[in-house]
Design an enzyme around this catalytic site. Structure first.
Site, short mmCIF file in Angstrom:
data_model
loop_
_atom_site.label_atom_id
_atom_site.label_comp_id
_atom_site.label_asym_id
_atom_site.label_seq_id
_atom_site.Cartn_x
_atom_site.Cartn_y
_atom_site.Cartn_z
CB SER A 36 -0.97 -0.05 1.20
OG SER A 36 -1.93 0.97 1.11
CG HIS B 256 -5.68 -0.38 -1.38
ND1 HIS B 256 -5.93 -1.44 -0.53
CD2 HIS B 256 -4.75 0.38 -0.76
CE1 HIS B 256 -5.20 -1.32 0.56
NE2 HIS B 256 -4.46 -0.24 0.44
CD GLU C 248 -7.77 -4.36 -1.29
OE1 GLU C 248 -8.41 -5.36 -0.91
OE2 GLU C 248 -8.03 -3.19 -0.93
#
Length: 290
Positions: free
Chosen positions: A148, A190, A217
């Site tokens: 992330s 994401h 993800e």
């Protein structure tokens, strides 16, 4: 430049990678594929000393480091890696502390957690920690892994803000400098789950030389020698190549107005597919034409 280190950039939610489950053993069966074939398992396999590698989990990007860090330690321990500790750097002064720098020098792997990539770069950027990190990546058998925020910050240019729903309105995507471990790309995370393809389109049309990388993800890229990319994990990697853009209204419209783009090339990678950043050629591992 001959880069000895490896990058593992992950789109977030490493199944989970940071485990939200309170009882790891009870939930192990549903994560079995992750344990056996997933991203953290691959991280350990690629590291210098495998299960004996010294791994530092760096929680700088997170606002809840006391919760996030132990989850990674638990997950890595489950996979057999027990030489793991947490570096919770929350102030710039800590990124120049002798003990912290010694731990970084001794590390075989650093694992940057999710959170806020702007927090990560504003705390670490321009510090001795930042310098040593880059030197190790270039000159040693060393892995920089980031999920992330930790992934988004790895490149020289970094997306740090932008609404998914309004991403193709001029000026809605905010970009600044990242940690600079890899040039010529810009990374978003994401990606599939949060519908961020518009963010990457705007980032690429503003500078078509840059390859856009959208990480789903529980999905990542293993990048070796700074050039060879292999898709890992369970989902999709979207690549946006702007070199063949034929036309756009980007410089003609006002801020907040929709952007038009003609002929933006995209590629979709899944597990084991590869992409060469020198030739811009993708190879599908299980191609129907082989």
């Amino acid at each position: 430049m001959n880069i000895r280190g490896k990058l593992i950039i992950i789109g977030g939610a490493v199944d989970k990678g940071s485990f939200t489950e309170t009882n790891l053993d009870r939930n192990a069966p549903k994560n079995l594929n992750f344990f056996e074939e997933g991203i953290l398992k691959r991280l350990i396999k690629e590291s210098k000393l495998k299960e004996l590698s010294r791994i530092e989990v760096i929680t700088t990007a997170s606002k809840i480091p006391k919760e996030i860090g132990p989850e990674y330690v638990k997950a890595l321990s489950y996979l057999g890696a027990n030489n793991v500790d947490i570096l919770d750097i929350v102030r710039r002064e800590q990124a120049m502390d002798a003990e912290v720098l010694a731990r970084l020098r001794a590390a075989d792997v650093v694992m940057f957690t999710g959170g806020d990539q702007l927090r990560l770069t504003s705390i670490l950027g321009g510090t001795q920690f930042d310098d040593i990190l880059r030197e190790k990546y270039i000159n040693e058998d060393f892995i920089y892994a980031g999920t992330s925020a930790g992934a988004a910050a790895a490149s020289s240019s970094m997306i740090y803000q932008g609404s998914s729903s309004e991403a193709l309105l001029k000026g809605e995507v905010k970009i600044t400098s990242g940690l600079g471990l890899i040039d010529g790309v810009i990374i978003d995370t994401h990606f599939v789950q949060r519908g961020r393809i518009g963010r990457l389109f705007q980032a690429v049309v503003g500078n078509p030389k840059v390859l856009g990388i959208g990480l789903g993800e529980d999905t990542g890229l293993l990048i070796t020698n700074g050039r060879q990319m292999e898709a890992i994990g369970s989902g999709l990697v979207i690549l946006v190549d702007g070199r063949e853009v034929k036309d756009t209204n980007l410089t003609q419209v006002e801020l907040g107005q929709p952007i038009s783009i003609n002929h933006l090339v995209t590629h979709v990678m899944s597990k084991n597919d590869t992409f060469d950043l020198d030739t811009f050629k993708m190879t599908i591992k299980s191609s129907q034409y082989v």
